[in-house]
Write a protein that holds these residues in place. Structure first.
Motif, short mmCIF file in Angstrom:
data_model
loop_
_atom_site.label_atom_id
_atom_site.label_comp_id
_atom_site.label_asym_id
_atom_site.label_seq_id
_atom_site.Cartn_x
_atom_site.Cartn_y
_atom_site.Cartn_z
N THR A 106 0.93 -1.02 -0.09
CA THR A 106 -0.01 -0.37 -0.16
C THR A 106 0.87 1.23 -0.16
N TYR A 107 1.56 1.30 1.08
CA TYR A 107 3.32 2.68 0.84
C TYR A 107 3.41 2.83 -0.01
N SER A 108 3.55 1.31 -1.14
CA SER A 108 4.69 1.29 -1.76
C SER A 108 4.10 1.67 -3.55
N LEU A 109 2.94 1.14 -3.15
CA LEU A 109 1.36 2.46 -4.24
C LEU A 109 1.12 4.18 -4.17
N ALA A 110 1.27 3.82 -3.06
CA ALA A 110 1.67 5.60 -2.61
C ALA A 110 2.22 6.35 -3.19
N ALA A 111 3.49 5.79 -2.79
CA ALA A 111 4.88 6.51 -2.99
C ALA A 111 5.14 6.76 -4.59
N LYS A 112 4.55 5.85 -5.12
CA LYS A 112 5.03 5.19 -6.81
C LYS A 112 4.32 7.18 -6.95
N ARG A 113 2.93 7.75 -6.60
CA ARG A 113 2.51 8.73 -7.28
C ARG A 113 2.88 10.28 -6.57
N ALA A 114 4.15 10.03 -6.63
CA ALA A 114 5.11 11.46 -6.38
C ALA A 114 5.58 11.53 -6.96
N LYS A 115 5.52 12.16 -7.78
CA LYS A 115 6.31 13.04 -9.59
C LYS A 115 6.95 13.48 -8.90
N THR A 116 7.40 14.87 -7.61
CA THR A 116 8.28 15.93 -8.21
C THR A 116 8.35 15.38 -6.56
N LEU A 117 9.78 16.36 -5.93
CA LEU A 117 9.93 16.35 -4.95
C LEU A 117 9.14 17.18 -4.17
N ASP A 118 8.42 17.82 -4.62
CA ASP A 118 7.14 18.70 -4.35
C ASP A 118 5.94 18.26 -3.89
N ASP A 119 6.35 17.12 -4.07
CA ASP A 119 5.14 15.39 -3.73
C ASP A 119 5.23 15.04 -2.51
N LEU A 120 6.62 14.95 -1.74
CA LEU A 120 7.31 14.73 -0.56
C LEU A 120 6.87 15.30 0.49
N PRO A 121 5.88 15.17 1.45
CA PRO A 121 5.94 15.75 2.55
C PRO A 121 7.46 15.45 3.50
N PHE A 122 8.30 15.92 3.47
CA PHE A 122 9.27 15.77 4.46
C PHE A 122 9.12 16.54 5.38
N TYR A 123 8.47 17.34 6.26
CA TYR A 123 8.03 18.09 6.79
C TYR A 123 6.98 17.32 7.78
#
Length: 281
Positions: free
Chosen positions: A201-218
């Protein structure tokens, strides 16, 4: 799915705690106020009533999309089985409601003010889209969605137990809650598939991120890709022989895998210690 106590480890943990208390009292004759208060505090924990229960509640879904998830969860007795397992597993001081409901967002969370775990139908609908896009359907899809929901509920149980039992932890609570899910779902071999599905589930969700802006580092959670690998690591660490196949560049990196057994044992020992006073007898 069946939670069973880690009886041997639990007995060792409780014995160790008892011996520690005896040695500590016998080895020090100081009767200062601080030590007296500590003893009273320990006695209070031991004698406090622990009569709470996990209570399942389904709210009616209003949209067609959410009704699909409500029907699946009801037919699989998701909340009934989960609360029955938790009630047979650990003593708690207050009732914790476990509510399936519409939330207007794909989410699940624990509310400490109302002592309620809320599992949103929208989360199931979102995961249904992800697994369907990955090519899954029919009974396989329904099983994946059920197993993922179980994993989510045990994660939220981590937050709930930390709150109502006032457990002392180090590290981010979201990571610790993930580790409780791993602690519970790796005890029985047949339950480990649940964690593999959670990882998917988390792997599939991770693949939706296309750019660094899609990654909630905060965010207080680890990134989806990290959580996916963490769960694989915990499963592998629980049984390095049978889950050797998880080690690959696409799944669990070999370098990380070398620490997984140690990581897993740390999780088991920590949760055994934290929950030792509260295990059902």
């Amino acid at each position: 799915m069946n939670i069973m106590h880690r009886n041997d480890l639990k007995k060792i943990t409780i014995l160790s705690l008892s011996m520690f208390a005896i040695l500590g009292l016998a080895g020090c004759n100081d009767s200062s106020d601080s030590k007296s208060k500590n003893v009273k505090s320990e006695q209070k924990v031991e004698t406090a009533p622990l009569n709470g229960k996990f209570i399942p509640i389904y709210e009616v879904a209003r949209t067609n999309e959410n009704r699909v998830e409500e029907n699946l969860w009801r037919s699989r007795k998701l909340l009934e089985d989960y609360t029955a397992e938790m009630n047979s597993f650990v003593n708690i001081p207050v009732d914790i409601k476990v509510v399936a409901k519409e939330c207007k967002e794909a989410n699940a969370f624990y509310d400490s003010e109302t002592q309620t775990i809320e599992l949103c139908y929208e989360l199931g609908a979102e995961e249904r889209k992800m697994f369907t896009e990955a090519g899954d359907s029919g009974d396989i899809l329904d099983t994946e969605l059920y197993q993922s929901a179980v994993g989510t509920l045990f994660h939220e149980a981590g937050h709930a137990l930390i709150d109502v039992l006032d457990l002392k932890i180090t590290g981010r609570e979201e990571d610790v809650a993930d580790q409780l899910a791993a602690y519970i779902l790796t005890y029985n071999d047949e339950d480990k598939d649940y964690l593999l599905t959670v990882s998917d589930t988390y792997s599939l969700a991770a693949k939706r991120a296309k750019t660094l802006d899609d990654l909630p580092f905060y965010d207080s959670h680890s990134l989806d890709a990290q959580r996916a690998v963490n769960f694989l690591c915990y499963v592998y660490g629980s049984d390095t022989k049978n889950f050797q196949y998880l080690i690959s560049d696409d799944l669990l990196n070999k370098e990380r895998s070398e620490e997984c057994e140690h990581e897993y044992n740390q999780i088991v020992e920590a949760w055994d210690f934290l929950l030792a006073p509260y295990f059902k007898k």
